[in-house]
Scaffold this motif. Structure first.
Motif, PDB file in Angstrom:
ATOM      1  N   CYS A   1     -31.554 -20.865 -15.441  1.00  0.00           N
ATOM      2  CA  CYS A   1     -32.784 -20.114 -16.565  1.00  0.00           C
ATOM      3  C   CYS A   1     -32.162 -18.972 -17.161  1.00  0.00           C
ATOM      4  O   CYS A   1     -32.173 -19.158 -18.504  1.00  0.00           O
ATOM      5  CB  CYS A   1     -33.807 -19.557 -15.986  1.00  0.00           C
ATOM      6  SG  CYS A   1     -34.557 -20.232 -14.819  1.00  0.00           S
TER       7      CYS A   1
ATOM      8  N   VAL B   1     -36.902 -15.027 -15.751  1.00  0.00           N
ATOM      9  CA  VAL B   1     -37.348 -15.383 -13.817  1.00  0.00           C
ATOM     10  C   VAL B   1     -38.315 -14.276 -13.092  1.00  0.00           C
ATOM     11  O   VAL B   1     -37.583 -12.653 -13.772  1.00  0.00           O
ATOM     12  CB  VAL B   1     -36.678 -16.007 -13.194  1.00  0.00           C
ATOM     13  CG1 VAL B   1     -37.113 -15.972 -11.880  1.00  0.00           C
ATOM     14  CG2 VAL B   1     -35.942 -17.096 -13.715  1.00  0.00           C
TER      15      VAL B   1
ATOM     16  N   GLY C   1     -46.030 -19.917 -18.890  1.00  0.00           N
ATOM     17  CA  GLY C   1     -44.555 -20.355 -18.625  1.00  0.00           C
ATOM     18  C   GLY C   1     -45.373 -21.369 -17.497  1.00  0.00           C
ATOM     19  O   GLY C   1     -46.201 -21.603 -17.142  1.00  0.00           O
ATOM     20  N   ILE C   2     -44.394 -21.147 -16.092  1.00  0.00           N
ATOM     21  CA  ILE C   2     -44.841 -22.074 -15.031  1.00  0.00           C
ATOM     22  C   ILE C   2     -44.133 -21.559 -13.892  1.00  0.00           C
ATOM     23  O   ILE C   2     -43.322 -20.475 -13.812  1.00  0.00           O
ATOM     24  CB  ILE C   2     -43.774 -23.222 -15.341  1.00  0.00           C
ATOM     25  CG1 ILE C   2     -41.976 -23.187 -15.138  1.00  0.00           C
ATOM     26  CG2 ILE C   2     -44.293 -24.200 -17.070  1.00  0.00           C
ATOM     27  CD1 ILE C   2     -41.239 -22.985 -16.853  1.00  0.00           C
ATOM     28  N   CYS C   3     -44.688 -21.701 -13.020  1.00  0.00           N
ATOM     29  CA  CYS C   3     -44.117 -21.704 -11.261  1.00  0.00           C
ATOM     30  C   CYS C   3     -43.774 -22.904 -10.595  1.00  0.00           C
ATOM     31  O   CYS C   3     -44.483 -23.543 -11.099  1.00  0.00           O
ATOM     32  CB  CYS C   3     -45.382 -20.674 -10.866  1.00  0.00           C
ATOM     33  SG  CYS C   3     -46.175 -19.302 -11.853  1.00  0.00           S
TER      34      CYS C   3
ATOM     35  N   TYR D   1     -41.100 -24.757 -10.875  1.00  0.00           N
ATOM     36  CA  TYR D   1     -40.804 -25.224 -10.934  1.00  0.00           C
ATOM     37  C   TYR D   1     -39.187 -25.631 -10.413  1.00  0.00           C
ATOM     38  O   TYR D   1     -38.997 -24.616 -10.155  1.00  0.00           O
ATOM     39  CB  TYR D   1     -40.730 -25.502 -12.732  1.00  0.00           C
ATOM     40  CG  TYR D   1     -41.440 -26.038 -13.633  1.00  0.00           C
ATOM     41  CD1 TYR D   1     -43.020 -26.400 -12.754  1.00  0.00           C
ATOM     42  CD2 TYR D   1     -41.518 -26.796 -14.303  1.00  0.00           C
ATOM     43  CE1 TYR D   1     -44.163 -26.745 -13.352  1.00  0.00           C
ATOM     44  CE2 TYR D   1     -42.494 -27.737 -14.875  1.00  0.00           C
ATOM     45  CZ  TYR D   1     -43.824 -27.554 -14.292  1.00  0.00           C
ATOM     46  OH  TYR D   1     -44.904 -28.175 -14.860  1.00  0.00           O
TER      47      TYR D   1
ATOM     48  N   PRO E   1     -40.760 -22.082 -21.988  1.00  0.00           N
ATOM     49  CA  PRO E   1     -41.778 -21.288 -21.666  1.00  0.00           C
ATOM     50  C   PRO E   1     -40.867 -19.528 -21.436  1.00  0.00           C
ATOM     51  O   PRO E   1     -39.172 -19.675 -21.727  1.00  0.00           O
ATOM     52  CB  PRO E   1     -41.224 -22.129 -19.861  1.00  0.00           C
ATOM     53  CG  PRO E   1     -39.918 -23.153 -20.732  1.00  0.00           C
ATOM     54  CD  PRO E   1     -40.510 -23.388 -21.863  1.00  0.00           C
TER      55      PRO E   1
ATOM     56  N   MET F   1     -49.039 -19.356 -17.232  1.00  0.00           N
ATOM     57  CA  MET F   1     -48.405 -19.545 -16.722  1.00  0.00           C
ATOM     58  C   MET F   1     -49.322 -20.880 -15.770  1.00  0.00           C
ATOM     59  O   MET F   1     -50.335 -20.799 -14.926  1.00  0.00           O
ATOM     60  CB  MET F   1     -47.631 -19.144 -15.359  1.00  0.00           C
ATOM     61  CG  MET F   1     -47.415 -17.599 -15.839  1.00  0.00           C
ATOM     62  SD  MET F   1     -46.302 -16.965 -14.493  1.00  0.00           S
ATOM     63  CE  MET F   1     -44.933 -17.402 -14.460  1.00  0.00           C
TER      64      MET F   1
ATOM     65  N   ILE G   1     -34.697 -18.683 -20.510  1.00  0.00           N
ATOM     66  CA  ILE G   1     -35.801 -18.172 -19.838  1.00  0.00           C
ATOM     67  C   ILE G   1     -36.059 -16.763 -18.400  1.00  0.00           C
ATOM     68  O   ILE G   1     -35.136 -17.024 -17.728  1.00  0.00           O
ATOM     69  CB  ILE G   1     -36.206 -19.375 -18.557  1.00  0.00           C
ATOM     70  CG1 ILE G   1     -36.531 -21.101 -20.079  1.00  0.00           C
ATOM     71  CG2 ILE G   1     -37.743 -19.642 -17.703  1.00  0.00           C
ATOM     72  CD1 ILE G   1     -36.413 -21.926 -18.819  1.00  0.00           C
TER      73      ILE G   1
ATOM     74  N   LEU H   1     -40.176 -18.125 -15.649  1.00  0.00           N
ATOM     75  CA  LEU H   1     -40.457 -18.826 -14.611  1.00  0.00           C
ATOM     76  C   LEU H   1     -40.725 -18.388 -13.380  1.00  0.00           C
ATOM     77  O   LEU H   1     -40.470 -16.712 -13.014  1.00  0.00           O
ATOM     78  CB  LEU H   1     -39.249 -19.966 -14.404  1.00  0.00           C
ATOM     79  CG  LEU H   1     -38.903 -20.806 -12.765  1.00  0.00           C
ATOM     80  CD1 LEU H   1     -40.349 -21.431 -12.643  1.00  0.00           C
ATOM     81  CD2 LEU H   1     -37.778 -20.645 -12.556  1.00  0.00           C
ATOM     82  N   GLN H   2     -41.518 -18.413 -12.672  1.00  0.00           N
ATOM     83  CA  GLN H   2     -42.127 -17.849 -11.314  1.00  0.00           C
ATOM     84  C   GLN H   2     -41.710 -18.595 -10.223  1.00  0.00           C
ATOM     85  O   GLN H   2     -42.251 -19.790 -10.211  1.00  0.00           O
ATOM     86  CB  GLN H   2     -43.226 -17.202 -11.379  1.00  0.00           C
ATOM     87  CG  GLN H   2     -43.683 -15.585 -10.550  1.00  0.00           C
ATOM     88  CD  GLN H   2     -45.485 -15.239 -10.332  1.00  0.00           C
ATOM     89  OE1 GLN H   2     -45.758 -15.578  -8.892  1.00  0.00           O
ATOM     90  NE2 GLN H   2     -45.257 -14.788 -11.360  1.00  0.00           N
TER      91      GLN H   2
ATOM     92  N   LEU I   1     -37.198 -28.254 -15.111  1.00  0.00           N
ATOM     93  CA  LEU I   1     -37.677 -27.330 -16.366  1.00  0.00           C
ATOM     94  C   LEU I   1     -36.848 -28.513 -17.548  1.00  0.00           C
ATOM     95  O   LEU I   1     -36.379 -28.336 -18.596  1.00  0.00           O
ATOM     96  CB  LEU I   1     -36.592 -26.266 -16.063  1.00  0.00           C
ATOM     97  CG  LEU I   1     -37.133 -25.282 -15.104  1.00  0.00           C
ATOM     98  CD1 LEU I   1     -36.076 -23.773 -14.772  1.00  0.00           C
ATOM     99  CD2 LEU I   1     -38.262 -24.151 -16.175  1.00  0.00           C
TER     100      LEU I   1
END
Length: 326
Positions: A207, A214, A167-169, A171, A187, A109, A212, A190-191, A176
């Motif tokens: 999400c 979470v 993934g991404i944190c 955001y 992704p 991520m 996506i 998402l964290q 997004l």
């Protein structure tokens, strides 16, 4: 009850993971080994946590003991801010893999939507927030790296087989939307910070609609931040009467009620602890359920209280105003 969440890749991620942020290096190997013995199969790591070598040792010990197999484990790591330029992404994941003793990651991520000036491994690792430790008063050194560049490099990690999911944190919905406009590999996760004082309903809905998954970090809220001076003991959601009443009603602890609220919303959670008894407690949330009314009563505690905000802590600790939330 479901104990995993299905990702858009088809993979299934355990709903409860062990958060490894702020676990001392001296305790990390033992904590990982103990967690895996207690049934954990999801480890939430990051370059910036500074303990991936020790986390890897804990994994190695557990595998050698036959506690679990590698294909039963879900291991996440994160790309640090100083490695966003496309030429630095692969070396960064390769360093994490080497430290963890793994051939591939289940999830990699982007840690923050903040690009910082590159810091060579040999100069400082993990690099942290301040590029020049000899002159911390100079603060953070930001870099102009387009977000599409780092995502394209992340996608290449999937194609090369180094990671299974990306993934991404940290955001928001605007970031997004931008990411989804050019992502060839969407992704998977998402964290973000999630707890009853920060429910982020619109972000979760977005999400869900976009497929996506979470993960909520700091799912118990304030306790992780009290030692950092970013929260007070009085801000603990577990002291709220509604939470205490529900704990008594269900024969559970307040922490278990809050964590159950988290997974029952459809999100994964990664509570941090190095204590064996708390590890067991934090996973023992699948033998009861909250009613819709009980879920709403906990969600009603929302204060939009964010404990982990670079727009606050970067200025206080690193001499740089660096907001990412409005």
């Amino acid at each position: 009850m479901l104990t995993t969440i299905k990702l858009n890749s088809g993979d299934e991620m355990p709903l409860v993971g062990l958060g490894l942020w702020k676990i001392d290096r001296a305790d990390a190997a033992g904590s990982v080994r103990e967690a895996l013995r207690n049934g954990y199969r999801h480890l939430d790591s990051a370059c910036d946590y500074g303990n991936e070598v020790e986390v890897g040792e804990g994994i190695r010990q557990a595998l050698a003991e036959g506690t679990c197999r590698r294909d039963e484990l879900w291991v996440t790591s994160k790309l640090w801010n100083t490695y966003h330029a496309k030429e630095h992404v692969r070396p960064a994941v390769e360093r994490s893999l080497r430290d963890l003793g793994l051939d591939s990651l289940d999830l990699y991520m982007i840690h923050f939507p903040i690009a910082m000036e590159y810091v060579p491994f040999e100069r400082q690792y993990p690099p942290g927030w301040i590029s020049d430790l000899a002159h911390p008063e100079r603060g953070m050194k930001l870099a102009k790296v387009p977000r599409h560049e780092v995502w394209e490099a992340m996608e290449e990690l999937v194609r090369s087989g180094l990671v299974r999911n990306i993934g991404i944190c940290n955001y928001n919905t605007a970031l997004l939307r931008d990411l989804l406009s050019y992502a060839k590999i969407r992704p998977a996760v998402l964290q973000v910070e999630l707890h009853p004082y920060l429910t982020q309903e619109k972000l979760l809905r977005f999400c869900h609609e976009e497929g996506i998954a979470v993960t909520g970090f700091s799912p118990l809220g304030a306790p992780s931040y009290v030692p950092l001076g970013a929260a007070s003991l009085e801000e603990s959601v577990m002291e709220q009467q509604v939470v205490r009443d529900l704990a008594q009603r269900h024969g559970k602890t307040p922490a278990q009620v809050v964590l159950r609220w988290g997974v029952q919303r459809g999100t994964a959670i990664v509570p941090k602890t190095s204590k064996s008894e708390r590890m067991v407690e934090n996973r023992s949330i699948f033998d009861f359920a909250l009613t819709d009314d009980e879920m709403r009563s906990i969600s009603a505690l929302n204060r939009n209280r964010r404990f982990n905000d670079p727009g606050v802590f970067c200025e206080a600790a690193f001499h740089t105003f660096c907001p990412i939330y409005e």
